[in-house]
Scaffold this motif. Structure first.
Motif, PDB file in Angstrom:
ATOM      1  N   GLU A 280      41.475  44.123  31.672  1.00 11.83           N
ATOM      2  CA  GLU A 280      42.754  44.164  32.380  1.00 11.83           C
ATOM      3  C   GLU A 280      42.655  43.366  33.681  1.00 11.83           C
ATOM      4  N   ARG A 281      43.802  42.831  34.112  1.00 11.54           N
ATOM      5  CA  ARG A 281      43.817  42.122  35.396  1.00 11.54           C
ATOM      6  C   ARG A 281      43.488  43.117  36.511  1.00 11.54           C
ATOM      7  N   ASP A 282      42.568  42.747  37.365  1.00 11.33           N
ATOM      8  CA  ASP A 282      42.129  43.629  38.443  1.00 11.33           C
ATOM      9  C   ASP A 282      41.734  42.743  39.624  1.00 11.33           C
ATOM     10  N   VAL A 283      42.676  42.568  40.542  1.00 12.77           N
ATOM     11  CA  VAL A 283      42.462  41.657  41.672  1.00 12.77           C
ATOM     12  C   VAL A 283      41.335  42.150  42.575  1.00 12.77           C
ATOM     13  N   GLU A 284      41.207  43.471  42.715  1.00 13.13           N
ATOM     14  CA  GLU A 284      40.144  43.997  43.580  1.00 13.13           C
ATOM     15  C   GLU A 284      38.766  43.656  43.012  1.00 13.13           C
ATOM     16  N   GLN A 285      38.609  43.793  41.695  1.00 10.63           N
ATOM     17  CA  GLN A 285      37.353  43.402  41.067  1.00 10.63           C
ATOM     18  C   GLN A 285      37.131  41.896  41.199  1.00 10.63           C
ATOM     19  N   ALA A 286      38.209  41.138  41.070  1.00 14.86           N
ATOM     20  CA  ALA A 286      38.096  39.686  41.230  1.00 14.86           C
ATOM     21  C   ALA A 286      37.581  39.344  42.624  1.00 14.86           C
ATOM     22  N   LYS A 287      38.099  40.025  43.643  1.00 14.46           N
ATOM     23  CA  LYS A 287      37.646  39.777  45.020  1.00 14.46           C
ATOM     24  C   LYS A 287      36.153  40.068  45.156  1.00 14.46           C
ATOM     25  N   ILE A 288      35.725  41.182  44.574  1.00 11.55           N
ATOM     26  CA  ILE A 288      34.310  41.578  44.664  1.00 11.55           C
ATOM     27  C   ILE A 288      33.406  40.503  44.070  1.00 11.55           C
ATOM     28  N   TRP A 289      33.774  40.029  42.875  1.00 15.97           N
ATOM     29  CA  TRP A 289      32.907  39.055  42.201  1.00 15.97           C
ATOM     30  C   TRP A 289      32.998  37.670  42.832  1.00 15.97           C
ATOM     31  N   TYR A 290      34.183  37.297  43.340  1.00 14.47           N
ATOM     32  CA  TYR A 290      34.269  36.022  44.065  1.00 14.47           C
ATOM     33  C   TYR A 290      33.421  36.089  45.340  1.00 14.47           C
ATOM     34  N   ALA A 291      33.430  37.248  45.997  1.00  7.19           N
ATOM     35  CA  ALA A 291      32.628  37.406  47.217  1.00  7.19           C
ATOM     36  C   ALA A 291      31.141  37.261  46.908  1.00  7.19           C
ATOM     37  N   ARG A 292      30.715  37.837  45.789  1.00  2.59           N
ATOM     38  CA  ARG A 292      29.301  37.727  45.416  1.00  2.59           C
ATOM     39  C   ARG A 292      28.932  36.287  45.090  1.00  2.59           C
ATOM     40  N   ALA A 293      29.831  35.591  44.393  1.00  2.00           N
ATOM     41  CA  ALA A 293      29.569  34.178  44.089  1.00  2.00           C
ATOM     42  C   ALA A 293      29.574  33.345  45.369  1.00  2.00           C
ATOM     43  N   ALA A 294      30.483  33.666  46.281  1.00  2.00           N
ATOM     44  CA  ALA A 294      30.558  32.936  47.551  1.00  2.00           C
ATOM     45  C   ALA A 294      29.283  33.122  48.363  1.00  2.00           C
ATOM     46  N   ALA A 295      28.677  34.298  48.243  1.00  2.00           N
ATOM     47  CA  ALA A 295      27.429  34.566  48.968  1.00  2.00           C
ATOM     48  C   ALA A 295      26.304  33.663  48.490  1.00  2.00           C
TER      49      ALA A 295
ATOM     50  N   LYS B 109      38.728  30.836  46.527  1.00  2.00           N
ATOM     51  CA  LYS B 109      39.453  31.806  45.696  1.00  2.00           C
ATOM     52  C   LYS B 109      39.558  33.145  46.415  1.00  2.00           C
ATOM     53  N   LEU B 110      38.471  33.580  47.032  1.00  2.00           N
ATOM     54  CA  LEU B 110      38.464  34.854  47.743  1.00  2.00           C
ATOM     55  C   LEU B 110      39.474  34.831  48.878  1.00  2.00           C
ATOM     56  N   ARG B 111      39.491  33.779  49.655  1.00  2.00           N
ATOM     57  CA  ARG B 111      40.447  33.664  50.762  1.00  2.00           C
ATOM     58  C   ARG B 111      41.878  33.687  50.255  1.00  2.00           C
ATOM     59  N   SER B 112      42.115  32.990  49.155  1.00  2.00           N
ATOM     60  CA  SER B 112      43.454  32.945  48.576  1.00  2.00           C
ATOM     61  C   SER B 112      43.919  34.333  48.144  1.00  2.00           C
ATOM     62  N   LEU B 113      43.029  35.089  47.497  1.00  2.00           N
ATOM     63  CA  LEU B 113      43.396  36.436  47.048  1.00  2.00           C
ATOM     64  C   LEU B 113      43.594  37.383  48.223  1.00  2.00           C
ATOM     65  N   LEU B 114      42.778  37.236  49.262  1.00  2.00           N
ATOM     66  CA  LEU B 114      42.935  38.078  50.452  1.00  2.00           C
ATOM     67  C   LEU B 114      44.264  37.788  51.152  1.00  2.00           C
TER      68      LEU B 114
END
Length: 229
Positions: A190-205, A214-219
């Motif tokens: 299912e679409r889950d923006v909060e999970q998307a933020k978490i995983w984009y943050a980990r990739a950004a790290a 992507k993380l900035r855009s979602l925030l």
């Protein structure tokens, strides 16, 4: 023919204590001290000594020694190149549940040349390594499911293996998992923006600028939505 060094270069420098992607259930490795001494000899450039040490430890069943001995035979380090003998020891390491040897066999079958090219055989080896926790194998298997290379096209299987690789710390897998959650795939996730933020943050790290964007855009999107409530 020259052995392709892509993905394989430098693997012989793994510590004698074992690779991080070994099978989960461990027993004390045979000839551990001998393998450790051979690694030290290799790192010091004493290839003849390293080759002898790896060969002896490999005969005693040490899977890291089996893998490293295979790599030295393959590359012709301390010896004339012996690719067929190298394959024998690589297979022994793989059958000894060394996941990196399993991944390497998959990679060789995917590329062809040293062994017959076979995507089906490559995926069988990738799956063995992936089940043992090898993140590169998980990524390779996921990508092949995503594109239908040597296996039936299956976005669900792809997502499952990408998720395992992401949890194992692979930055590219983390980005892909985030994109799955950002878009949502019916019947898969299912679409889950909060999970998307978490995983984009980990990739950004891991230094991925696309994940950071992507993380900035979602925030920003979340902040706009809150301001309109």
């Amino acid at each position: 023919m020259p052995f392709p060094s892509i993905r394989l270069a430098g693997l012989i420098l793994a510590t004698a204590l074992g690779l991080p992607a070994l099978a989960a259930t461990e027993t004390p490795a045979p000839a551990q001290a001998q393998t450790r001494d051979a690694v030290a000899a290799y790192e010091a450039g004493h290839f003849d000594m390293a080759l002898k040490g790896f060969a002896e430890a490999a005969q005693k069943g040490n899977r890291l020694a089996q893998f490293n001995y295979a790599m030295m035979l393959l590359r012709g380090e301390g010896t004339p190149a012996k690719p067929q003998e190298a394959l024998v020891w690589l297979r022994r390491a793989a059958d000894n549940q060394m996941t990196h040897a399993q991944f390497t066999l998959g990679d060789l079958h995917e590329r062809g040349g040293l062994v017959p090219k076979s995507l089906e055989e490559a995926n069988r080896w990738y799956e063995r390594a992936a089940k043992g926790g090898h993140t590169q194998a998980q990524m390779a298997l996921a990508t092949n499911y995503f594109t239908g290379r040597g296996v039936p096209l299956d976005y669900g299987q792809a997502f499952a293996w990408y998720t395992k690789a992401a949890k194992g710390g692979d930055g590219s897998a983390q980005y892909i998992v985030a994109s799955y959650y950002e878009r949502g795939y019916p019947g898969i996730v299912e679409r889950d923006v909060e999970q998307a933020k978490i995983w984009y943050a980990r990739a950004a790290a891991h230094g991925d600028p696309g994940a950071l964007a992507k993380l900035r855009s979602l925030l920003e999107e979340s902040l706009r939505a809150k301001s309109q409530m």
